[in-house]
Design a protein around this motif. Sequence first.
Motif: not given
Length: 125
Positions: A80-83, A88-93, A104-110
């Motif tokens: 999941p994008w939330e995870w 730590e590496f997620g800040r680089y996404a 799966e595009p990042l905008w789907k997090t919304l």
Amino acid sequence: VDRWKEVRDRLPGTETHFTWSSADTSGEDNVTLAYLQECAAEAGLHTVGLAIEQLGWDRDLGRFVDLEEAPISSLFKLYPWEWVLDDEFGRYAVDSLPETMWVEPLWKTLLSNKAILAVLWEMYP
């Protein structure tokens, strides 16, 4: 397989990386991802599988790399994008865009975040 054939030519790079979390002790995610990766390979994609915890970040290139330090151009994650964003590496996404195409595009997090319901209620009671 047919859908992977449709998107195959839209994916950047020569390889598509497939990731799952090694923290899943049941192995269900790994098996599911292996099946999806096999379907993609049958559709003609060159695939690389690795646990999402094994993703590296090359500071000089400003992009994600695999265990062989090869840049990751396209990435399918069963995570999941939330995870991702909590890791730590997620800040680089976001920094990895557009060099790394997330299947799966990042905008789907919304859309998957329940907090959007409160915002929508404020806007449209």
